[in-house]
Every structure is written in structure tokens, then in C-alpha cells.
Design a protein around this motif. Structure first.
Motif, PDB file in Angstrom:
ATOM      1  N   THR A   1       0.826  -1.203   0.000  1.00 49.74           N
ATOM      2  CA  THR A   1       0.000   0.000   0.000  1.00 49.74           C
ATOM      3  C   THR A   1       0.862   1.256   0.000  1.00 49.74           C
ATOM      4  N   ASP A   2       0.353   2.294  -0.673  1.00 50.67           N
ATOM      5  CA  ASP A   2       1.036   3.588  -0.670  1.00 50.67           C
ATOM      6  C   ASP A   2       0.405   4.547   0.334  1.00 50.67           C
ATOM      7  N   TYR A   3      -0.487   4.032   1.187  1.00 49.66           N
ATOM      8  CA  TYR A   3      -1.084   4.869   2.230  1.00 49.66           C
ATOM      9  C   TYR A   3      -0.005   5.365   3.185  1.00 49.66           C
ATOM     10  N   SER A   4      -0.211   6.566   3.713  1.00 43.34           N
ATOM     11  CA  SER A   4       0.680   7.088   4.750  1.00 43.34           C
ATOM     12  C   SER A   4       0.441   6.322   6.047  1.00 43.34           C
ATOM     13  N   LEU A   5       1.359   6.470   6.989  1.00 42.52           N
ATOM     14  CA  LEU A   5       1.205   5.796   8.279  1.00 42.52           C
ATOM     15  C   LEU A   5      -0.076   6.257   8.970  1.00 42.52           C
ATOM     16  N   GLU A   6      -0.386   7.542   8.863  1.00 39.81           N
ATOM     17  CA  GLU A   6      -1.620   8.051   9.467  1.00 39.81           C
ATOM     18  C   GLU A   6      -2.852   7.404   8.833  1.00 39.81           C
ATOM     19  N   GLN A   7      -2.840   7.249   7.514  1.00 43.55           N
ATOM     20  CA  GLN A   7      -3.964   6.597   6.836  1.00 43.55           C
ATOM     21  C   GLN A   7      -4.067   5.130   7.230  1.00 43.55           C
ATOM     22  N   ILE A   8      -2.923   4.494   7.422  1.00 36.83           N
ATOM     23  CA  ILE A   8      -2.927   3.090   7.847  1.00 36.83           C
ATOM     24  C   ILE A   8      -3.629   2.945   9.194  1.00 36.83           C
ATOM     25  N   THR A   9      -3.229   3.767  10.155  1.00 31.78           N
ATOM     26  CA  THR A   9      -3.763   3.630  11.515  1.00 31.78           C
ATOM     27  C   THR A   9      -5.186   4.158  11.635  1.00 31.78           C
ATOM     28  N   GLN A  10      -5.519   5.200  10.869  1.00 36.24           N
ATOM     29  CA  GLN A  10      -6.831   5.816  11.001  1.00 36.24           C
ATOM     30  C   GLN A  10      -7.888   5.216  10.086  1.00 36.24           C
ATOM     31  N   ILE A  11      -7.467   4.624   8.972  1.00 37.29           N
ATOM     32  CA  ILE A  11      -8.440   4.057   8.029  1.00 37.29           C
ATOM     33  C   ILE A  11      -8.360   2.536   8.013  1.00 37.29           C
ATOM     34  N   MET A  12      -7.218   1.998   7.606  1.00 36.87           N
ATOM     35  CA  MET A  12      -7.140   0.544   7.408  1.00 36.87           C
ATOM     36  C   MET A  12      -7.231  -0.235   8.712  1.00 36.87           C
ATOM     37  N   PHE A  13      -6.565   0.233   9.759  1.00 37.45           N
ATOM     38  CA  PHE A  13      -6.675  -0.455  11.036  1.00 37.45           C
ATOM     39  C   PHE A  13      -8.095  -0.354  11.599  1.00 37.45           C
ATOM     40  N   GLN A  14      -8.796   0.710  11.243  1.00 41.85           N
ATOM     41  CA  GLN A  14     -10.138   0.926  11.771  1.00 41.85           C
ATOM     42  C   GLN A  14     -11.225   0.307  10.895  1.00 41.85           C
ATOM     43  N   LYS A  15     -11.097   0.488   9.575  1.00 42.16           N
ATOM     44  CA  LYS A  15     -12.167   0.072   8.664  1.00 42.16           C
ATOM     45  C   LYS A  15     -11.843  -1.189   7.882  1.00 42.16           C
ATOM     46  N   GLY A  16     -10.548  -1.509   7.730  1.00 36.93           N
ATOM     47  CA  GLY A  16     -10.150  -2.665   6.943  1.00 36.93           C
ATOM     48  C   GLY A  16      -9.535  -2.246   5.614  1.00 36.93           C
ATOM     49  N   ILE A  17      -9.336  -3.214   4.732  1.00 40.10           N
ATOM     50  CA  ILE A  17      -8.710  -2.965   3.435  1.00 40.10           C
ATOM     51  C   ILE A  17      -9.782  -2.836   2.360  1.00 40.10           C
ATOM     52  N   PRO A  18      -9.859  -1.708   1.652  1.00 37.33           N
ATOM     53  CA  PRO A  18     -10.796  -1.611   0.531  1.00 37.33           C
ATOM     54  C   PRO A  18     -10.407  -2.617  -0.551  1.00 37.33           C
ATOM     55  N   VAL A  19     -11.355  -3.440  -0.990  1.00 40.99           N
ATOM     56  CA  VAL A  19     -11.072  -4.473  -1.983  1.00 40.99           C
ATOM     57  C   VAL A  19     -12.060  -4.379  -3.138  1.00 40.99           C
ATOM     58  N   ARG A  20     -11.690  -5.000  -4.254  1.00 40.21           N
ATOM     59  CA  ARG A  20     -12.523  -4.956  -5.464  1.00 40.21           C
ATOM     60  C   ARG A  20     -13.588  -6.036  -5.468  1.00 40.21           C
TER      61      ARG A  20
ATOM     62  N   VAL B   1      14.473  -1.156   3.404  1.00 40.05           N
ATOM     63  CA  VAL B   1      14.725  -1.518   4.805  1.00 40.05           C
ATOM     64  C   VAL B   1      13.402  -1.612   5.553  1.00 40.05           C
ATOM     65  N   LEU B   2      13.173  -2.743   6.207  1.00 43.79           N
ATOM     66  CA  LEU B   2      11.978  -2.935   7.029  1.00 43.79           C
ATOM     67  C   LEU B   2      12.197  -2.189   8.345  1.00 43.79           C
ATOM     68  N   LYS B   3      11.350  -1.190   8.598  1.00 40.21           N
ATOM     69  CA  LYS B   3      11.600  -0.285   9.711  1.00 40.21           C
ATOM     70  C   LYS B   3      10.973  -0.724  11.028  1.00 40.21           C
ATOM     71  N   ASP B   4       9.839  -1.442  10.960  1.00 39.82           N
ATOM     72  CA  ASP B   4       9.119  -1.748  12.197  1.00 39.82           C
ATOM     73  C   ASP B   4       7.986  -2.710  11.870  1.00 39.82           C
ATOM     74  N   VAL B   5       7.388  -3.287  12.904  1.00 36.19           N
ATOM     75  CA  VAL B   5       6.107  -3.985  12.783  1.00 36.19           C
ATOM     76  C   VAL B   5       5.143  -3.269  13.712  1.00 36.19           C
ATOM     77  N   ILE B   6       4.225  -2.513  13.124  1.00 39.89           N
ATOM     78  CA  ILE B   6       3.254  -1.737  13.893  1.00 39.89           C
ATOM     79  C   ILE B   6       1.988  -2.575  14.036  1.00 39.89           C
ATOM     80  N   LEU B   7       1.648  -2.924  15.260  1.00 42.39           N
ATOM     81  CA  LEU B   7       0.531  -3.833  15.504  1.00 42.39           C
ATOM     82  C   LEU B   7      -0.806  -3.109  15.396  1.00 42.39           C
ATOM     83  N   ASN B   8      -1.795  -3.815  14.862  1.00 42.07           N
ATOM     84  CA  ASN B   8      -3.152  -3.293  14.751  1.00 42.07           C
ATOM     85  C   ASN B   8      -3.913  -3.633  16.033  1.00 42.07           C
ATOM     86  N   PRO B   9      -4.350  -2.649  16.796  1.00 41.67           N
ATOM     87  CA  PRO B   9      -5.073  -2.947  18.048  1.00 41.67           C
ATOM     88  C   PRO B   9      -6.420  -3.612  17.815  1.00 41.67           C
ATOM     89  N   ASN B  10      -6.920  -3.582  16.582  1.00 44.28           N
ATOM     90  CA  ASN B  10      -8.219  -4.177  16.281  1.00 44.28           C
ATOM     91  C   ASN B  10      -8.112  -5.616  15.762  1.00 44.28           C
TER      92      ASN B  10
END
Length: 235
Positions: A95-114, A191-200
Motif C-alpha cells: 500500500t502507498d497509504y501514509s502511516l496516518e492513513q494506515i492507523t486511522q483508516i485501514m486499522f479501523q475500517k479494513g482494506i478496501p477491496v474490489r 529496509v523494514l523499519k518496524d512492525v506496527i501492531l493493529n489494536p483491532n
């Protein structure tokens, strides 16, 4: 003879892997266990005789050597633990989403799919070092900034999707449920920078069957009684 797609893949990733090796951590590097060294273990004896499979095995064995000691130890161990979970398949979503979009959209709503075929929206690999490689080179796909880690139950008998009527005005948007998203790996210059866990994220799933959707390759009627039984037990 080396398969054409493998030759092109090597050429495409060569410079990126040079940067990856250059930017690898000086200490605390992840050593990929030797059990992943020989990709032949992933294929039957009959399949190993196929020329395309032979090329695939050769490529995957080279990936093992290429990714060795290239990522931080803690990230590598975390990904290895997820991959080895016997109940789930580890998939990635670039995904090209920003980190903020990841945490505020994808972690909250899920992955938009076709559509309701998770294999068209997620990538799954048999070979663990290949997953590490594909996360590292994710920017080659639409300038992705990282990868979501998605854990799909291997029994594949659970609904995966829901429809949101408010995400886009006057349009139903299909989402893969956020509780399957384990976390996110931001990547910079390979470079893999981190593993940010999804609280949901949750490991045990219970649902209202009526407003969720199964993967299109499943027969929801076949599993409805089982899901309803699980819901009954969770009450």
C-alpha cells in the motif's frame, strides 16, 4: 535454462538489493533459519521435475541467501512467528497509504477491496524468505510505502468482508474486515523499519452472518450452521 520472469526479476531488484545490503543494521541482524534454505521441501517430487518449478526453486533458494542478515532481528523473528502459526496463512497487502492513513483508516475500517476473492487483493507465498523479499521490494509496486500483514484462517470457513455505505458517497465499498489485519511494516529504501501492531486484530472471530460476506470460492450455506454455532458458544 533460467525462466524469463526470473531473469527479469533479478535485473529489476538488483539495485534495490544492493541498497538493502548497504542499509542493513550493523548489529542485531536477523538470521533466517536453515530449514528455509532449500525450497524443494515445498514441492512434491513430481513437481520438482517440472522445468518451471525447478526455476522457481532455484530463485527461492537464491532469495534465502540474498535476504540473509539483511533485516533487523526483532522484525524478522516477529514475521517468522506469524508465518509459522499453524492456523493462519500470512498474506501481505502492498500500500502507498501514509502511516496516518494506515492507523486511522485501514486499522479501523479494513482494506478496501474490489471483490470477494482474497487472492486478488492479497499476496501469499509458500516460501518465508520470499515474503521477506517481497516486503523489502514493495516500493516496486505502485510506489508502495509498506505492507499490511494479514492473517487469513487456514480453515477458510469464516466471512472475510463487509460493505460500507458511507466511505464513498452514493457507493457501496467492500472491505476486508480489520480484525484480520495483524499489523503494518513500513519500508524505506528496502529496509523494514518496524512492525506496527493493529489494536483491532483478533484471533478468535464471531460474527453476525447476515451482514458479512464470504470469499467467493466458498459456499456460505455449507458453513452457516457452523458459524452460527460458534456465535452461540461466544454468547
Amino acid at each position: 535454462m533460467e525462466a524469463e520472469w526470473i531473469r527479469k526479476s533479478k535485473e529489476k531488484y538488483q539495485q534495490l538489493f544492493e541498497r538493502l545490503r548497504k542499509n542493513a543494521p550493523k548489529e542485531g541482524r536477523y538470521f533466517i533459519p536453515r530449514k528455509y534454505r532449500d525450497a524443494r521441501d515445498l514441492y512434491s517430487k513430481k513437481a520438482q521435475k517440472n522445468e518451471i518449478i525447478k526455476s522457481q526453486i532455484q530463485y527461492e533458494n537464491e532469495v534465502y541467501e540474498r535476504m540473509q542478515n539483511c533485516i533487523p532481528e526483532q522484525i524478522g523473528k516477529t514475521l517468522e512467528t506469524i508465518f509459522e502459526n499453524p492456523n493462519d496463512d500470512l498474506c501481505i497487502h502492498r500500500t502507498d497509504y501514509s502511516l496516518e492513513q494506515i492507523t486511522q483508516i485501514m486499522f479501523q475500517k479494513g482494506i478496501p477491496v474490489r471483490d470477494t476473492d482474497y487472492t486478488s487483493n492479497l499476496s501469499k507465498f509458500k516460501h518465508f524468505p520470499t515474503i521477506l523479499e517481497q516486503i523489502a521490494v514493495c516500493s516496486e509496486y505502485k510506489n508502495a510505502k509498506g505492507c499490511l500483514l494479514v492473517r487469513i484462517p487456514k480453515n477458510n470457513q469464516l466471512p472475510l468482508y463487509y460493505k460500507d455505505h458511507n466511505f464513498v458517497p452514493n457507493l457501496e465499498q467492500l472491505f476486508l474486515l480489520p480484525e484480520y489485519i495483524y499489523g503494518y511494516v513500513p519500508v524505506q529504501d528496502g529496509v523494514l523499519k518496524d512492525v506496527i501492531l493493529n489494536p483491532n486484530y483478533v484471533e478468535n472471530h464471531s460474527y453476525r452472518v447476515d451482514d458479512l460476506y464470504y470469499d467467493e470460492r466458498l459456499n456460505p450455506i455449507e458453513y452457516q450452521n457452523e458459524i452460527e454455532e460458534q456465535i452461540g458458544k461466544s454468547k
